[in-house]
Design an enzyme around this catalytic site. Sequence first.
Site, PDB file in Angstrom:
ATOM      1  N   LYS A  11     -23.483 -42.186  65.134  1.00 45.63           N
ATOM      2  CA  LYS A  11     -24.634 -43.056  65.407  1.00 45.63           C
ATOM      3  C   LYS A  11     -25.727 -42.343  66.201  1.00 45.63           C
ATOM      4  CE  LYS A  11     -21.854 -47.221  65.079  1.00 45.63           C
ATOM      5  NZ  LYS A  11     -21.594 -48.568  65.640  1.00 45.63           N
ATOM      6  N   TYR A  51     -25.514 -53.321  57.561  1.00 47.77           N
ATOM      7  CA  TYR A  51     -24.787 -54.218  58.463  1.00 47.77           C
ATOM      8  C   TYR A  51     -25.009 -55.698  58.111  1.00 47.77           C
ATOM      9  CZ  TYR A  51     -23.197 -50.608  61.716  1.00 47.77           C
ATOM     10  OH  TYR A  51     -22.544 -49.540  62.297  1.00 47.77           O
ATOM     11  N   PHE A  59     -25.916 -60.049  67.995  1.00 44.91           N
ATOM     12  CA  PHE A  59     -26.330 -58.673  68.257  1.00 44.91           C
ATOM     13  C   PHE A  59     -26.992 -57.995  67.055  1.00 44.91           C
ATOM     14  CE2 PHE A  59     -21.755 -58.630  67.113  1.00 44.91           C
ATOM     15  CZ  PHE A  59     -21.770 -57.791  66.009  1.00 44.91           C
ATOM     16  N   ARG A  87      -9.444 -45.495  62.385  1.00 48.25           N
ATOM     17  CA  ARG A  87      -9.720 -46.495  63.426  1.00 48.25           C
ATOM     18  C   ARG A  87      -8.918 -46.193  64.698  1.00 48.25           C
ATOM     19  NH1 ARG A  87     -12.952 -50.616  61.853  1.00 48.25           N
ATOM     20  NH2 ARG A  87     -12.068 -52.262  63.137  1.00 48.25           N
ATOM     21  N   THR A  93     -13.923 -50.863  69.566  1.00 45.48           N
ATOM     22  CA  THR A  93     -15.383 -51.004  69.425  1.00 45.48           C
ATOM     23  C   THR A  93     -16.071 -50.898  70.778  1.00 45.48           C
ATOM     24  OG1 THR A  93     -15.042 -52.467  67.526  1.00 45.48           O
ATOM     25  CG2 THR A  93     -17.211 -52.538  68.574  1.00 45.48           C
ATOM     26  N   ARG A 104     -14.473 -42.642  70.805  1.00 49.60           N
ATOM     27  CA  ARG A 104     -15.332 -43.539  71.592  1.00 49.60           C
ATOM     28  C   ARG A 104     -15.072 -43.397  73.089  1.00 49.60           C
ATOM     29  NH1 ARG A 104     -14.899 -48.461  67.291  1.00 49.60           N
ATOM     30  NH2 ARG A 104     -16.855 -48.111  66.158  1.00 49.60           N
ATOM     31  N   ASN A 114     -21.929 -47.014  70.386  1.00 50.19           N
ATOM     32  CA  ASN A 114     -20.510 -46.649  70.499  1.00 50.19           C
ATOM     33  C   ASN A 114     -20.147 -45.408  69.675  1.00 50.19           C
ATOM     34  OD1 ASN A 114     -20.580 -47.868  68.025  1.00 50.19           O
ATOM     35  ND2 ASN A 114     -18.971 -49.363  68.421  1.00 50.19           N
ATOM     36  N   HIS A 117     -19.114 -45.181  63.668  1.00 49.28           N
ATOM     37  CA  HIS A 117     -18.668 -46.326  62.879  1.00 49.28           C
ATOM     38  C   HIS A 117     -17.476 -45.888  62.053  1.00 49.28           C
ATOM     39  CE1 HIS A 117     -18.709 -49.667  60.024  1.00 49.28           C
ATOM     40  NE2 HIS A 117     -18.611 -48.763  59.076  1.00 49.28           N
ATOM     41  N   GLU A 128     -19.292 -48.780  51.540  1.00 50.81           N
ATOM     42  CA  GLU A 128     -20.116 -48.037  52.494  1.00 50.81           C
ATOM     43  C   GLU A 128     -20.361 -46.595  52.030  1.00 50.81           C
ATOM     44  OE1 GLU A 128     -18.636 -50.810  56.244  1.00 50.81           O
ATOM     45  OE2 GLU A 128     -18.013 -48.703  56.173  1.00 50.81           O
TER      46      GLU A 128
END
Length: 135
Positions: A11, A51, A59, A87, A93, A104, A114, A117, A128
């Site tokens: 990100k 998203y 948010f 993950r 998250t 993270r 964060n 993704h 995606e």
Amino acid sequence: MATNRTFTMIKPDAVADHHIGGILSMIEQGGFRIVELQKVALSAERAGEFYAVHRERPFYHDLVRYMSSGSIVAAVLEKDNAVADFRTLIGATNPANAADGTIRKKYAKSIEANAVHGSDSDENAQIEAEFFFGK
Ligand code: CMP
């Protein structure tokens, strides 16, 4: 896409802070093969589309603004059990809840910024990946 692939984005905060190399290194050290890789700036429209599943969340507008605030790095990753294992590698998250040794925990600044993704299912991984790399 088979169950051995997942999709990730590094990100804007992590890209701006020069963490592309550190994050890709953790991904490769975690046993993932980088199948596709692309650095790109998302328009607000494209970020909103990516998203769209969160459109009703409070948010959403901040997330779209943030995700279009600077370049991201999109990638398709390959490994057995890719979605679940990735993950685990990225952590929760909210970085306040991320386990030691996760991406993270090391690089995320907040629940929004964060760092990375990771797809939450095989189906979304395929959607995606196609969003960035086509079929
Ligand atoms: P990601 O895994 O990319 O999926 C949705 C993103 O929304 C999430 O990471 C965060 O960057 C962002 N976000 C911001 N606030 C929240 C929140 N309260 N709960 C979940 N995600 C949030």
